[in-house]
Design an enzyme around this catalytic site. Structure first.
Site, short mmCIF file in Angstrom:
data_model
loop_
_atom_site.label_atom_id
_atom_site.label_comp_id
_atom_site.label_asym_id
_atom_site.label_seq_id
_atom_site.Cartn_x
_atom_site.Cartn_y
_atom_site.Cartn_z
CD GLU A 154 -2.70 -1.26 2.55
OE1 GLU A 154 -2.54 -0.41 3.43
OE2 GLU A 154 -3.57 -2.15 2.63
CG ASN A 203 -0.57 -7.03 -1.28
OD1 ASN A 203 -1.20 -7.65 -2.16
ND2 ASN A 203 -0.98 -6.97 -0.03
CG HIS A 239 -9.65 -6.24 1.57
ND1 HIS A 239 -9.75 -7.42 2.27
CD2 HIS A 239 -8.34 -5.89 1.58
CE1 HIS A 239 -8.54 -7.76 2.71
NE2 HIS A 239 -7.67 -6.85 2.30
CD GLU A 269 -4.30 -8.23 1.94
OE1 GLU A 269 -5.16 -7.58 2.56
OE2 GLU A 269 -3.09 -7.94 1.93
CG ASP A 271 -12.23 -9.64 2.75
OD1 ASP A 271 -12.38 -8.66 1.99
OD2 ASP A 271 -11.54 -9.59 3.78
C1 XIL Z 1 -5.44 -6.67 8.73
C2 XIL Z 1 -5.68 -7.86 9.66
O1 XIL Z 1 -6.64 -8.72 9.08
C3 XIL Z 1 -6.15 -7.36 11.01
O2 XIL Z 1 -6.23 -8.43 11.94
C4 XIL Z 1 -5.18 -6.29 11.54
O3 XIL Z 1 -5.69 -5.75 12.74
C5 XIL Z 1 -4.97 -5.19 10.53
O4 XIL Z 1 -4.55 -5.75 9.30
N1 XIL Z 1 -4.64 -5.01 3.99
C6 XIL Z 1 -3.57 -5.79 4.35
C7 XIL Z 1 -3.68 -6.69 5.52
O5 XIL Z 1 -2.57 -5.82 3.63
O6 XIL Z 1 -2.45 -6.87 6.17
C8 XIL Z 1 -4.72 -6.19 6.49
O7 XIL Z 1 -4.87 -7.16 7.53
C9 XIL Z 1 -6.03 -5.94 5.78
C10 XIL Z 1 -5.85 -4.87 4.74
#
Ligand code: XIL
Length: 354
Positions: A154, A203, A239, A269, A271
């Site tokens: 990020e 990422n 996400h 990631e 979801d």
């Molecule tokens: C999130 C975790 O799921 C949480 O448990 C933590 O508190 C914060 O981070 N992008 C990412 C991940 O790259 O590392 C993040 O994970 C979600 C967003």
């Protein structure tokens, strides 16, 4: 005396993973592996330790894992110069016992850093030294056990600036604040120097479809590659909200153009959050999206890895971060599969038969 005549398997036709007749039902993993697809999920360290049912479904369904938080800076170097790989080790051991690959996440990010790092008054030179030490120690420890790393997480905003992060009382995280743009390139060069064999990824979120951010990130990656920055791949976090999902055709176009830069593209990631309470129709729509995204990935050879940010609603970051949302994973809190699981199995089956 009461005698049970049925075999235990016959009693379990509804049981996830066991079909009637006693044959193991296909799992995501059993269908993905012959397709050479990494099908992964993030793993919550605490749940892994305490929940046997979670471990069982995890090993059955996935051939790849990412640590949810245990390989982030705050976990690995909680105090300056004190490295703690216990959480990373627990996951790598579980992966080895179960024949799973490990994606490393993440080396340099504006979030989940220890206070000592974010609050230090570092000179640029000192901060470069800290980055070097952290990357070298971590890659050295995980050498040969983690096949790719999200080196930078990020970094960019949609207008081409640096993502600052929210660090209380400061104008952003140490990386953009003290080093500026150079931190991104530096992290990749250090990671390559530390381990010439591991794959290095950029990422990010919010650039999975075609939009301003995906234009920016594409341009940044292209420019970095032209300068010889050692980037092997790009991670699309994904996400997604069911209210306003990434369009599968845009995801496809984006994967194609990133692949044409010579990059591997991983879904890292995924979801799909739903406004609670989730209806049957929501779950059907969610299932369609999971399967559409999986199909898009399978159709492009640039995309060999499809990872979910949690496989069960029992252990998901969504309710804590997106108020009023949940149900984002393909398994419920009870660890039974939701429609999304069956829909993804179907896509894998189609692909195996084609
Ligand atoms: C999130 C975790 O799921 C949480 O448990 C933590 O508190 C914060 O981070 N992008 C990412 C991940 O790259 O590392 C993040 O994970 C979600 C967003």
């Amino acid at each position: 005396m009461f005698i049970v005549l049925l075999s235990p398997m016959a009693l379990l036709p509804w049981f996830p993973g066991v079909a009637s007749g006693g044959e193991a039902a296909p799992s995501l993993r059993s269908l993905a592996s012959p397709l050479e697809l990494s099908i992964g999920t993030c793993v919550n360290g605490r749940t892994l330790r305490s929940d046997g049912e979670y471990r069982r479904v995890l090993a059955r369904e996935f051939n790849s894992v990412t640590s949810e938080n245990g390989m982030k800076w705050r976990a690995i170097q909680p105090r300056r110069g004190e490295f703690d790989f216990s959480r990373a080790d627990a996951l790598m051991e579980f992966a080895e016992e179960n024949g799973m690959a490990v994606r490393g996440h993440t080396l340099v990010w504006h979030s989940y850093n220890p206070a000592w790092l974010e609050e230090g008054e570092w000179s640029p030179e000192e901060l470069r030294g800290l980055m070097r030490e952290h990357i070298f120690k971590t890659l050295d420890h995980c050498r040969g056990r983690v096949y790719c790393w999200d080196v930078v997480n990020e970094a960019w905003t949609e207008d081409g600036g640096l993502q600052k992060g929210t660090v209380t009382g400061r104008s952003g995280s140490v990386w953009p604040r003290i080093l500026g743009e150079e931190y991104v390139e530096l992290a990749f060069r250090l990671a390559r120097e530390a381990d010439p064999d591991v794959k290095l990824f950029y990422n990010d979120f919010g650039f999975e479809g075609m939009n301003a951010k995906s234009e920016t990130v594409y341009a940044k990656l292209k420019a970095s590659l032209a300068k010889g920055v050692p980037i092997d791949g790009v991670g699309l976090q994904m996400h997604v909200s069911l209210d306003d999902p990434v369009k599968p055709e845009e995801l496809s176009a984006n994967i194609r153009r990133l692949g044409e830069l010579g990059l591997e593209v991983h879904i890292t990631e995924l979801d799909i959050r739903i406004k609670e309470p989730a209806t049957e129709e929501d779950l059907r729509n969610q299932a369609r999206l999971f399967s559409d995204y999986l199909r898009v990935c399978l159709e492009d050879e640039a995309c060999p890895s499809f990872t979910l940010w949690g496989f069960t609603d029992r252990s998901s970051w969504i309710p804590g971060f997106f108020e009023g949302y949940g149900s984002a994973a393909p398994f419920g809190r009870d660890l039974n599969p939701k429609p999304a699981h069956g829909a993804m199995l179907e896509v894998l089956r189609e692909r195996l038969e084609s």
